[in-house]
Design a protein around this motif. Structure first.
Motif, PDB file in Angstrom:
ATOM      1  N   UNK A 100      -1.140   4.557  -5.260  1.00  0.00           N
ATOM      2  CA  UNK A 100      -0.820   3.719  -4.150  1.00  0.00           C
ATOM      3  C   UNK A 100      -2.018   3.512  -3.242  1.00  0.00           C
ATOM      4  N   UNK A 101      -2.800   4.544  -3.140  1.00  0.00           N
ATOM      5  CA  UNK A 101      -3.997   4.454  -2.316  1.00  0.00           C
ATOM      6  C   UNK A 101      -4.948   3.377  -2.846  1.00  0.00           C
ATOM      7  N   UNK A 102      -5.071   3.299  -4.172  1.00  0.00           N
ATOM      8  CA  UNK A 102      -5.936   2.271  -4.762  1.00  0.00           C
ATOM      9  C   UNK A 102      -5.437   0.880  -4.418  1.00  0.00           C
ATOM     10  N   UNK A 103      -4.138   0.699  -4.452  1.00  0.00           N
ATOM     11  CA  UNK A 103      -3.555  -0.604  -4.115  1.00  0.00           C
ATOM     12  C   UNK A 103      -3.823  -0.937  -2.652  1.00  0.00           C
ATOM     13  N   UNK A 104      -3.649   0.037  -1.775  1.00  0.00           N
ATOM     14  CA  UNK A 104      -3.909  -0.199  -0.347  1.00  0.00           C
ATOM     15  C   UNK A 104      -5.362  -0.591  -0.103  1.00  0.00           C
TER      16      UNK A 104
ATOM     17  N   UNK B 143       6.370   1.240  -2.026  1.00  0.00           N
ATOM     18  CA  UNK B 143       6.633   2.247  -1.008  1.00  0.00           C
ATOM     19  C   UNK B 143       8.136   2.492  -0.847  1.00  0.00           C
ATOM     20  N   UNK B 144       8.929   1.418  -0.910  1.00  0.00           N
ATOM     21  CA  UNK B 144      10.387   1.580  -0.847  1.00  0.00           C
ATOM     22  C   UNK B 144      10.896   2.386  -2.034  1.00  0.00           C
TER      23      UNK B 144
ATOM     24  N   UNK C 206      10.138   6.874  -8.990  1.00  0.00           N
ATOM     25  CA  UNK C 206       8.695   7.043  -9.153  1.00  0.00           C
ATOM     26  C   UNK C 206       8.089   6.108 -10.199  1.00  0.00           C
ATOM     27  N   UNK C 207       8.771   5.924 -11.298  1.00  0.00           N
ATOM     28  CA  UNK C 207       8.227   5.071 -12.357  1.00  0.00           C
ATOM     29  C   UNK C 207       8.079   3.627 -11.868  1.00  0.00           C
TER      30      UNK C 207
ATOM     31  N   UNK D 161       7.935   2.680  -8.717  1.00  0.00           N
ATOM     32  CA  UNK D 161       6.947   2.681  -7.637  1.00  0.00           C
ATOM     33  C   UNK D 161       5.537   2.589  -8.206  1.00  0.00           C
ATOM     34  N   UNK D 162       5.297   3.332  -9.278  1.00  0.00           N
ATOM     35  CA  UNK D 162       3.977   3.302  -9.917  1.00  0.00           C
ATOM     36  C   UNK D 162       3.682   1.926 -10.495  1.00  0.00           C
ATOM     37  N   UNK D 163       4.671   1.343 -11.170  1.00  0.00           N
ATOM     38  CA  UNK D 163       4.486  -0.003 -11.742  1.00  0.00           C
ATOM     39  C   UNK D 163       4.165  -1.021 -10.653  1.00  0.00           C
ATOM     40  N   UNK D 164       4.917  -0.968  -9.558  1.00  0.00           N
ATOM     41  CA  UNK D 164       4.690  -1.912  -8.464  1.00  0.00           C
ATOM     42  C   UNK D 164       3.326  -1.703  -7.811  1.00  0.00           C
TER      43      UNK D 164
END
Length: 73
Positions: free
Chosen positions: A1-5, A34-35, A42-43, A45-48
């Motif tokens: 998620x950090x990479x996406x941010x 994040x939602x 988790x799966x 969330x990771x894809x998104x």
């Protein structure tokens, strides 16, 4: 998620006030990730988050292409 941010921030900084559609989509995907994380999905969330990073990279690339055509550096 950090990479996406980080990718979204870079694209946002490069695009200025006129955000490309791919950047808006990236931000939407990150919000969804994040939602999903809060829902413990988790799966998904990771894809998104991965999709958000990809869209942010696309937005950054399109911004740089426009800058190149306009002679900006």
């Amino acid at each position: 998620m950090s990479n996406a941010r980080q990718a979204i921030k870079a694209a946002r900084d490069a695009s200025g006030p006129a955000a490309p559609a791919s950047l808006i989509e990236a931000e939407s995907l990150l919000n969804r990730a994040e939602d999903n994380l809060q829902k413990r999905a988790y799966k998904q969330a990771r894809r998104d988050a991965i999709a958000a990073r990809g869209k942010a990279a696309e937005a950054l690339s399109s911004t740089r292409t426009v800058d190149d055509r306009n002679g900006a550096s």
